[in-house]
Write a protein that holds these residues in place. Structure first.
Motif, short mmCIF file in Angstrom:
data_model
loop_
_atom_site.label_atom_id
_atom_site.label_comp_id
_atom_site.label_asym_id
_atom_site.label_seq_id
_atom_site.Cartn_x
_atom_site.Cartn_y
_atom_site.Cartn_z
N LYS A 174 54.46 44.37 47.84
CA LYS A 174 53.39 44.82 47.97
C LYS A 174 53.08 46.15 48.56
O LYS A 174 54.17 46.86 49.07
N LYS A 175 51.98 46.85 48.25
CA LYS A 175 51.70 48.12 48.63
C LYS A 175 51.41 48.10 50.05
O LYS A 175 50.74 47.33 50.57
N THR A 203 41.55 47.67 42.45
CA THR A 203 42.71 48.28 41.56
C THR A 203 42.36 47.98 40.20
O THR A 203 42.66 48.44 39.39
N TYR A 204 41.85 46.63 40.01
CA TYR A 204 41.72 46.11 38.60
C TYR A 204 40.80 47.06 38.10
O TYR A 204 40.71 47.00 36.95
N ASP A 263 41.19 45.25 48.00
CA ASP A 263 42.11 46.33 47.43
C ASP A 263 42.46 45.73 45.90
O ASP A 263 42.63 46.63 44.95
N LEU A 264 42.60 44.40 45.95
CA LEU A 264 43.25 43.81 44.54
C LEU A 264 41.99 44.28 43.48
O LEU A 264 42.25 44.67 42.33
N GLU A 311 47.07 36.21 46.22
CA GLU A 311 45.77 36.74 46.53
C GLU A 311 45.64 36.14 47.89
O GLU A 311 45.77 35.14 48.04
N THR A 367 50.34 37.33 41.02
CA THR A 367 49.85 38.09 42.35
C THR A 367 49.39 36.89 43.28
O THR A 367 48.76 35.93 43.01
N GLU A 401 42.59 50.93 37.94
CA GLU A 401 43.69 51.25 37.24
C GLU A 401 43.71 50.82 35.99
O GLU A 401 43.12 49.49 35.58
N CYS A 429 43.59 41.02 51.38
CA CYS A 429 44.15 41.95 50.20
C CYS A 429 43.16 42.10 49.07
O CYS A 429 43.33 42.73 47.97
N THR A 448 49.53 46.23 44.40
CA THR A 448 48.17 46.40 45.23
C THR A 448 48.86 45.78 46.78
O THR A 448 50.09 45.38 46.94
N LYS A 449 47.88 45.59 47.60
CA LYS A 449 48.14 45.06 48.99
C LYS A 449 48.38 43.65 49.03
O LYS A 449 48.65 43.10 49.91
#
Length: 594
Positions: free
Chosen positions: A345-346, A475-476, A471-472, A464, A462, A479, A468, A323-324
């Protein structure tokens, strides 16, 4: 205090033969080569010096007479191991019926060649030192002292026939460039060493040297030539040339006070290639343990991480979308003050940002908007190749290699490959796994508890923050984490390599009415037979010319001849152009084959 300038001027080429000049070409044909090296020594100032010392003492007890021996060794090298000094002192109780203490004193100084990370930089870097120069002074004995003083000069000698072959290859089609590069790499090391020796030896010492030389002449009888000469007593000279093609044969010339001995093609038991001039990134070694650890780097287990999946040090594979927010890939968890941490990170698409934290600096690497990797050290961008090498960073061929002995990282902007020293078994943590050769407890979380929940495992590593968090969470939600077997992982790697392509950069051309416009900077486009899977907006400035102008015709001709060309518009082009304009367009971030 550094005494490297004492190495100036001790080497005189007049003392040696030009026996090999007919077949070999020196690295430089400059007649003032020694003056150039002396000038280099004048300008060189070491930034830091590191000292290593060792002391050993032996003592016998219970005998009729006390016997003892002491050894003291000291080595001092600069930060980049270009210049080193060493001292060895040995003393012992009298030996061979002598009346006084036996002692040995050795003082040595050496200057090592600088290397480059790419063969094409070897010829460009004319200011770098390309010599190995050393002097060694020895004195030993008790009632009767003996002395030997060595002076050594090493340089690159290139076979003239091989140079001619390289020249012919380079004049062929450009597809032969890799062959020419390999041919240059083969001979890119110091292979000629001139040695001068002054000595004051007792008769048995001289006899020992003569016996060794006589033995060598007998062993290499068929390839030995001997000529009588009248030389100076108390000195001899030798030239040793390593065959730069086979790396397994020596040509040797020795001049003693009474004879000149030439021995051709002495076969070595294995290949030798001393002082390679093209190497991977330099790594600072401040201790013996640093050097020992660096030797095992090639056989170290490797962790691979990209935007969607992970292969751990123990070769467990699973899907884990980055993720970011920074994810901790690998970290020294053996103490509260870790020696290193590797995070990633992305950014956009499959582009990643790598951060490596060591005891000395914070290194950040990421691709810019044009796809070129940016390297920052402690927040400052560093572009100089030598400055990067000083930090153990090699930037070449569109990837960055970072080497700190403890950890080695290879990063191309989308994927990180990490190798750890074996001393970190059972003390590594991060999404690269626990690293202990046991796959059963691979997913040990940051709180040191084992889990089978891949998402929970990833979450624990991660970092946090508010920038971000969204985005986190997304993604959870979207994905999925799951295990992958090795066959699935390898096939996905092959599929991505075949289907996923990076955009190429080329000058974009637009035409309308009587005007032709060219982008001032190259613009990303997908290669043939691919299409963008993700795009982003970019503001592109175009310069326009009259269609029948000389500039427009010349630029169009260049593009038709090479569609992938990147035009370099002259600085005064705006004055010659009809007008300029800026347009916002969609450019690809990633392309996929169709």
């Amino acid at each position: 205090m550094s005494t490297h300038r004492q190495l100036k001027g001790f080497y005189s080429k007049a003392k040696f033969d030009d026996e090999y000049e007919r077949h070999y070409q020196p690295e430089t044909e400059d007649e003032d080569d020694n003056e150039r090296f002396d000038s280099f020594l004048n300008e060189y100032e070491p930034s830091k010096m590191y000292k290593h010392q060792a002391r050993i003492q032996l003592l016998t007890v219970g005998g009729r007479t006390e016997k003892y021996a002491k050894l003291e060794a000291e080595a001092v090298c600069d930060e980049r191991v270009k210049f080193c000094q060493s001292k060895i002192r040995v003393s012992s109780s009298p030996i061979n019926k002598e009346n006084h203490e036996w002692s040995m004193k050795i003082d040595a100084e050496s200057f090592y060649p600088e290397y480059v990370s790419r063969i094409e930089d070897l010829e460009k870097s004319s200011k770098k030192n390309r010599k190995f120069v050393a002097k060694v002074d020895m004195e030993w004995g008790s009632d009767r002292k003996q002395e030997i003083n060595f002076r050594i000069n090493g340089e690159q000698f290139k076979p003239k026939q091989w140079i001619q072959k390289i020249s012919r290859v380079e004049h062929q089609d450009y597809t032969y460039s890799s062959l020419a590069e390999k041919m240059k790499l083969k001979i890119a090391f110091l292979n000629k060493f001139d040695i001068s020796v002054d000595y004051k030896l007792q008769p048995h010492g001289k006899g020992l040297f003569n016996r060794y030389l006589a033995g060598l002449k007998v062993v290499e009888l068929l390839s030995t030539r001997v000529m009588p000469i009248n030389g100076r007593d108390g000195s001899f000279f030798a030239t040793v040339v390593i065959d730069p093609i086979t790396h397994k044969h020596l040509n040797v010339t020795v001049k003693t006070p009474t004879e000149k001995v030439l021995i051709d093609s002495i076969r070595l038991p294995y290949k030798v290639k001393p002082f390679e001039l093209v190497r991977d990134s330099w790594t600072r070694s401040n201790s013996v343990m640093d050097i020992v650890q660096s030797y095992g780097s090639k056989s170290r287990p490797e962790c691979k991480v990209d935007a969607r999946k992970v292969q751990t040090f123990d070769e467990v594979t699973f899907k884990a979308p980055l993720t970011k927010c920074y994810s901790v890939l690998a970290k020294d968890c053996s103490s509260s003050t870790p020696k290193f941490a590797v995070l990633m990170k992305k950014l956009k698409g499959d582009d990643m940002k790598l951060k490596m934290i060591t005891g000395r600096q914070i290194i950040e690497v990421y691709p810019d908007s044009d796809g070129k990797l940016v390297v920052k050290i402690n927040g400052d961008r560093v572009e100089s190749e030598q400055a990067l090498l000083d930090y153990g960073i090699d930037y070449s061929k569109d990837e960055v290699n970072i080497n700190t002995n403890d950890v080695m990282v290879r990063f191309n902007g989308q994927k990180a490959n990490i190798k750890l020293a074996r001393s970190y078994k059972n003390s590594q943590c991060g999404i690269c796994g626990h690293y202990n050769d046991d796959t059963e407890d691979e997913f040990r979380m940051a709180n040191n508890e084992n889990t089978y929940d891949l998402m929970g495992f990833h979450k624990s590593y991660t970092l946090e923050d508010k920038d971000c968090k969204s985005d986190l969470e997304e993604t959870y939600r979207s994905e999925k984490y799951r295990h992958m077997d090795s066959d699935e992982y390898n096939s996905s790697e092959e599929k991505e390599q075949k289907t996923t392509k990076k955009p190429i950069e080329k000058t974009r051309v637009t035409e309308y009415m009587d005007t032709v416009c060219f982008s001032q900077k190259p613009v990303k486009e997908c290669p043939r037979r691919t299409e963008p899977t993700e795009t982003e907006e970019k503001k592109i400035t175009f310069q326009c010319f009259e269609r029948d102008s000389w500039e427009a015709r010349e630029y169009l001709r260049e593009i038709r001849h090479n569609p992938k060309s990147k035009l370099k518009l002259p600085k005064d082009a705006p004055n010659k152009s009809k007008h300029t304009y800026t347009e916002t367009i969609q450019v690809p971030v990633l392309c996929k084959a169709y």
